[in-house]
Write a protein that holds these residues in place. Sequence first.
Motif, PDB file in Angstrom:
ATOM      1  N   LEU A   1       0.765  -1.062  -0.045  1.00  0.00           N
ATOM      2  CA  LEU A   1       0.077   0.022   0.090  1.00  0.00           C
ATOM      3  C   LEU A   1       0.970   1.300  -0.042  1.00  0.00           C
ATOM      4  CD1 LEU A   1      -2.665  -0.941   2.504  1.00  0.00           C
ATOM      5  CD2 LEU A   1      -2.890  -1.128   0.018  1.00  0.00           C
ATOM      6  N   SER A   2       2.276   1.140   0.403  1.00  0.00           N
ATOM      7  CA  SER A   2       2.925   2.400   0.479  1.00  0.00           C
ATOM      8  C   SER A   2       4.416   1.943  -0.122  1.00  0.00           C
ATOM      9  CB  SER A   2       3.159   2.853   1.951  1.00  0.00           C
ATOM     10  OG  SER A   2       2.014   3.270   2.410  1.00  0.00           O
ATOM     11  N   PRO A   3       4.926   2.671  -1.030  1.00  0.00           N
ATOM     12  CA  PRO A   3       6.345   2.423  -1.260  1.00  0.00           C
ATOM     13  C   PRO A   3       7.416   2.393  -0.354  1.00  0.00           C
ATOM     14  CG  PRO A   3       5.881   4.684  -2.020  1.00  0.00           C
ATOM     15  CD  PRO A   3       4.560   4.084  -1.116  1.00  0.00           C
ATOM     16  N   VAL A   4       8.389   1.846  -0.250  1.00  0.00           N
ATOM     17  CA  VAL A   4       9.416   1.666   1.032  1.00  0.00           C
ATOM     18  C   VAL A   4      10.409   2.599   0.452  1.00  0.00           C
ATOM     19  CG1 VAL A   4      11.175   0.070   1.986  1.00  0.00           C
ATOM     20  CG2 VAL A   4       8.993  -1.036   1.273  1.00  0.00           C
ATOM     21  N   PRO A   5      10.787   3.512   1.392  1.00  0.00           N
ATOM     22  CA  PRO A   5      11.503   4.678   1.176  1.00  0.00           C
ATOM     23  C   PRO A   5      13.144   3.976   1.085  1.00  0.00           C
ATOM     24  CG  PRO A   5      10.368   5.187   3.030  1.00  0.00           C
ATOM     25  CD  PRO A   5       9.833   3.750   2.645  1.00  0.00           C
ATOM     26  N   ASP A   6      13.875   4.555   0.305  1.00  0.00           N
ATOM     27  CA  ASP A   6      15.319   3.914   0.168  1.00  0.00           C
ATOM     28  C   ASP A   6      15.968   3.867   1.451  1.00  0.00           C
ATOM     29  OD1 ASP A   6      15.022   3.901  -2.617  1.00  0.00           O
ATOM     30  OD2 ASP A   6      16.214   5.670  -2.942  1.00  0.00           O
ATOM     31  N   PRO A   7      16.067   4.577   2.450  1.00  0.00           N
ATOM     32  CA  PRO A   7      16.948   4.189   3.607  1.00  0.00           C
ATOM     33  C   PRO A   7      16.202   2.996   4.532  1.00  0.00           C
ATOM     34  CG  PRO A   7      16.473   6.459   3.463  1.00  0.00           C
ATOM     35  CD  PRO A   7      15.631   5.829   2.576  1.00  0.00           C
ATOM     36  N   VAL A   8      14.902   2.825   4.232  1.00  0.00           N
ATOM     37  CA  VAL A   8      14.243   1.759   4.967  1.00  0.00           C
ATOM     38  C   VAL A   8      14.718   0.629   4.271  1.00  0.00           C
ATOM     39  CG1 VAL A   8      12.309   0.557   5.684  1.00  0.00           C
ATOM     40  CG2 VAL A   8      12.421   3.015   6.121  1.00  0.00           C
ATOM     41  N   LEU A   9      14.804   0.625   3.060  1.00  0.00           N
ATOM     42  CA  LEU A   9      14.816  -0.605   2.104  1.00  0.00           C
ATOM     43  C   LEU A   9      16.252  -0.913   2.188  1.00  0.00           C
ATOM     44  CD1 LEU A   9      14.095  -2.888  -0.152  1.00  0.00           C
ATOM     45  CD2 LEU A   9      14.755  -0.764  -1.845  1.00  0.00           C
TER      46      LEU A   9
END
Length: 79
Positions: free
Chosen positions: A41-49
């Motif tokens: 439902l939400s894209p994963v931000p790069d730092p979290v990825l």
Amino acid sequence: MQRKLGQEVISRVVKKLGSIELAAARLGIRPGLVQRFVDGLSPVPDPVLLKALDLVAGPRSPVQALQPKSKPPKGRPVI
């Protein structure tokens, strides 16, 4: 529907750690947000990825992966 990379990686973190709550704690985000990532439902931000990829890859660094896991035995080799 094809799963996105971030969704797949977060799902693997949840599976590896055993729960949404533990994954959220390790990623430093709210459990509800982890659930949104898993559900796509939400894209994963790069730092979290990036943090999630580190968790999925395990504790060994690339340098450690190149080193032998154990030392060879001392003395004459057995043939």
